[in-house]
Design a protein around this motif. Structure first.
Motif, PDB file in Angstrom:
ATOM      1  N   PHE A 165       0.895  -1.249   0.058  1.00 47.82           N
ATOM      2  CA  PHE A 165      -0.301  -0.169   0.053  1.00 47.82           C
ATOM      3  C   PHE A 165       1.052   1.287  -0.036  1.00 47.82           C
ATOM      4  O   PHE A 165       0.418   2.270  -0.840  1.00 47.82           O
ATOM      5  CB  PHE A 165      -0.941  -0.165   1.003  1.00 47.82           C
ATOM      6  N   ILE A 166       1.940   1.182   0.696  1.00 46.73           N
ATOM      7  CA  ILE A 166       2.886   2.446   0.942  1.00 46.73           C
ATOM      8  C   ILE A 166       3.464   2.729  -0.543  1.00 46.73           C
ATOM      9  O   ILE A 166       3.497   3.788  -1.089  1.00 46.73           O
ATOM     10  CB  ILE A 166       3.875   2.069   2.071  1.00 46.73           C
ATOM     11  N   CYS A 167       3.993   1.525  -1.092  1.00 46.93           N
ATOM     12  CA  CYS A 167       4.782   1.557  -2.551  1.00 46.93           C
ATOM     13  C   CYS A 167       3.795   2.095  -3.545  1.00 46.93           C
ATOM     14  O   CYS A 167       4.250   3.146  -4.228  1.00 46.93           O
ATOM     15  CB  CYS A 167       5.589   0.453  -2.752  1.00 46.93           C
ATOM     16  N   GLU A 168       2.717   1.675  -3.608  1.00 50.72           N
ATOM     17  CA  GLU A 168       1.687   2.001  -4.647  1.00 50.72           C
ATOM     18  C   GLU A 168       1.271   3.602  -4.520  1.00 50.72           C
ATOM     19  O   GLU A 168       1.305   4.276  -5.477  1.00 50.72           O
ATOM     20  CB  GLU A 168       0.662   1.285  -4.452  1.00 50.72           C
ATOM     21  N   ASN A 169       0.937   3.886  -3.239  1.00 52.12           N
ATOM     22  CA  ASN A 169       0.743   5.361  -3.055  1.00 52.12           C
ATOM     23  C   ASN A 169       1.780   6.331  -3.258  1.00 52.12           C
ATOM     24  O   ASN A 169       1.680   7.541  -3.868  1.00 52.12           O
ATOM     25  CB  ASN A 169       0.334   5.558  -1.807  1.00 52.12           C
ATOM     26  N   LEU A 170       3.231   5.993  -2.782  1.00 51.20           N
ATOM     27  CA  LEU A 170       4.283   6.964  -3.279  1.00 51.20           C
ATOM     28  C   LEU A 170       4.392   7.117  -4.626  1.00 51.20           C
ATOM     29  O   LEU A 170       4.664   8.187  -5.169  1.00 51.20           O
ATOM     30  CB  LEU A 170       5.273   6.421  -2.554  1.00 51.20           C
ATOM     31  N   GLN A 219       9.152   8.357  -8.064  1.00 57.61           N
ATOM     32  CA  GLN A 219       9.850   7.417  -9.183  1.00 57.61           C
ATOM     33  C   GLN A 219       9.781   5.900  -8.622  1.00 57.61           C
ATOM     34  O   GLN A 219      10.160   5.788  -7.421  1.00 57.61           O
ATOM     35  CB  GLN A 219      11.312   7.768  -9.356  1.00 57.61           C
ATOM     36  N   ALA A 220       9.285   5.147  -9.503  1.00 61.09           N
ATOM     37  CA  ALA A 220       9.247   3.453  -9.124  1.00 61.09           C
ATOM     38  C   ALA A 220      10.642   3.064  -8.830  1.00 61.09           C
ATOM     39  O   ALA A 220      10.976   2.189  -8.096  1.00 61.09           O
ATOM     40  CB  ALA A 220       8.995   2.857 -10.420  1.00 61.09           C
ATOM     41  N   ASN A 221      11.736   3.756  -9.391  1.00 62.61           N
ATOM     42  CA  ASN A 221      13.310   3.163  -9.147  1.00 62.61           C
ATOM     43  C   ASN A 221      13.832   3.891  -7.817  1.00 62.61           C
ATOM     44  O   ASN A 221      14.984   3.696  -7.488  1.00 62.61           O
ATOM     45  CB  ASN A 221      14.205   3.364 -10.330  1.00 62.61           C
TER      46      ASN A 221
END
Length: 482
Positions: free
Chosen positions: A180-185, A191-193
């Motif tokens: 949930f954290i990664c998706e929202n950021l 940036q995904a990287n």
């Protein structure tokens, strides 16, 4: 009606050397300590022997004591006119619910102090080689709870502000909500990287790290079965880690050691092992009770042998209490160990080891009640205290074993072997199961013989029975459990 006082103390992130001086002083004076799961239990050993220890440990899925019960207990103990310490991992003001506890005390007009501690969100990254700010990479830093009071446990945050406005973000206890954290950021501008690192049990010798990016860290965590307690750090500053990582390069990093304990005083061997990067659990915990000491005939002896460093302090305290002048005692002093000699030297006496003691002359042996069991063929004894295992630490030891992944067992002396096995039995721990995957080290041939008599046949010895030789053995021979 008299009331006590409550100290709401931050224990720091785990390494016991990171507690504040003021926090440690509060522990040393406490009559009651309510402590959390993330406060290093080794800090409890600094408390007085008769201090009441109450576990308030919290796991994400269950609470030993709920917050309302903790508040009530703080009030109740203070109203008993007790000096109470509430010991919390990290800093009590950073997701430590100290405001709720302080408000409960204020409602009853109970005096209290808040003692800040080093926050895990800053300390754990530093032990992983990452400063949370840096002039080239990160000019802003945020600490964020990753589990709040929202209906589904997902944090209700200003995601766009975090993603676009903050360079380094530390999420506390957020492994369960990592996807949930990664998706929202990513959705709100990161940036995904962007680098991400998880730091589990930061500042402990058992510290583990797992690095990735916002795009792939969730899969890596699932594969590694990574779990809380962990700090999730997000930001470009993580790229510094490869160059300035320091803690994980210590020679004993990764060693999780149980050290058999024989004395009440803090172990210098344990301290040295910790300084070299190891996690050290000392067991069993001992406590002493004073006994009346008759010094009437002490001046009649020509030799006095002190059985332990503690016996030196107890003897001189007894001299003061009985108003006996040390100048009336003409005996030569001897010590059973180098540490005992050092304790005598610190009081201004030149002493020799027991092995150098002449055969002639009347001998008095001074120590705790164990000298009655190991009394030599000749000589009288003077018992200054009784030493017993502190059973209050049995459940603490069992919890420490559950949290750690112990891989090494060290017996520092032959006298440590039998009490250790007896204490294991009192903890209802099966010795065969406990030792089956441990690297067992014995400090000397007598210790090795005692360990073999106890049934352990695959122990090892360092080249010499010294701290340096032990560290060289542990550092030079990585141990992998079968």
């Amino acid at each position: 009606m008299k009331t006590g006082k409550v100290f709401l103390v931050g224990a720091g992130p785990g390494d016991i050397g990171l507690i504040t001086v003021k926090g440690l002083e509060a522990i040393k004076q406490a009559e009651v300590i309510l402590y959390d799961r993330l406060a290093n239990p080794k800090l409890l050993e600094f408390a007085p022997a008769d201090c009441e220890l109450i576990y308030c440990g919290k796991l994400p899925d269950r609470h030993t004591l709920r917050q309302e019960n903790i508040n009530d207990l703080l009030v109740a103990k203070a109203l008993e006119d007790k000096m109470v310490v509430r010991l919390k991992g990290g800093d009590p003001g950073v997701f430590g619910r100290v405001g709720e506890e302080a408000a409960a005390l204020a409602d009853y007009q109970i005096p209290f102090e808040v003692v800040p501690g080093i926050s895990s969100g800053i300390a754990a990254p530093l032990y992983a080689g990452i400063p949370v700010t840096h002039r080239e990479y990160a000019e802003s830093f945020a600490v964020v709870t990753a589990h709040d009071k929202s209906k589904d446990g997902k944090p209700l945050l200003h995601w766009e502000g975090l993603a676009r406005g903050v360079d380094t973000i530390a999420f506390y206890m957020g492994v369960g909500n990592l996807p949930f954290i990664c998706e929202n950021l990513i959705t709100h501008g990161k940036q995904a990287n962007t680098p991400v690192i998880l730091i589990q049990w930061g500042t402990f010798g058992r510290q583990r790290t797992l690095q990735g990016t916002l795009a792939d860290i969730t899969a890596k965590v699932a594969e590694a079965k990574f779990s809380n307690p962990a700090i999730i750090l997000v930001g470009e500053v993580i790229s510094l880690r490869e160059k300035i990582s320091w803690f994980e390069k210590k020679p004993l990093y990764g060693r999780q050691i149980v050290l058999a304990r024989t004395g009440e005083s803090p172990s210098q061997l344990a301290k040295e092992l910790q300084e070299q990067g190891a996690d050290v659990i000392e067991f069993p915990k001992w406590k002493k009770t004073a006994v009346p000491v008759d010094l009437e005939k002490a001046s009649a002896y020509e030799k006095i042998l002190f059985a332990s460093p503690e016996s030196v302090g107890e003897f001189f305290s007894a001299l003061v209490e009985n108003r006996v002048d040390i100048r009336n005692i003409n005996a030569d002093f001897f010590g059973a160990s180098v540490k005992t000699i050092k304790a005598l030297n610190e009081r201004g006496f030149c002493a020799s080891l027991a092995a150098e003691m002449p055969d002639s002359g009347e001998l008095l042996i001074i120590g705790d009640d164990s000298i009655l069991k190991n009394k030599p063929e000749y000589g009288d004894t003077l018992v200054t205290s009784k030493k017993v295992v502190d059973s209050q630490f049995f459940p603490i030891f069992k919890r420490m074993l559950e949290e750690a992944e112990v891989n090494t067992m060290v017996f520092p002396s032959s006298a440590a072997v039998e009490p250790f096995f007896e204490a294991l039995k009192e903890c209802e721990i099966d010795a065969r199961e406990f030792f089956k995957s441990l690297h067992v080290i014995c400090m000397g041939k007598q210790t090795m013989a005692a360990v073999e008599t106890a049934g352990l046949k695959q122990a090892e010895m360092p080249e010499k029975a010294t701290k340096q030789a032990l560290i060289a053995l542990l550092a030079g021979k990585p141990f992998v459990a079968e």
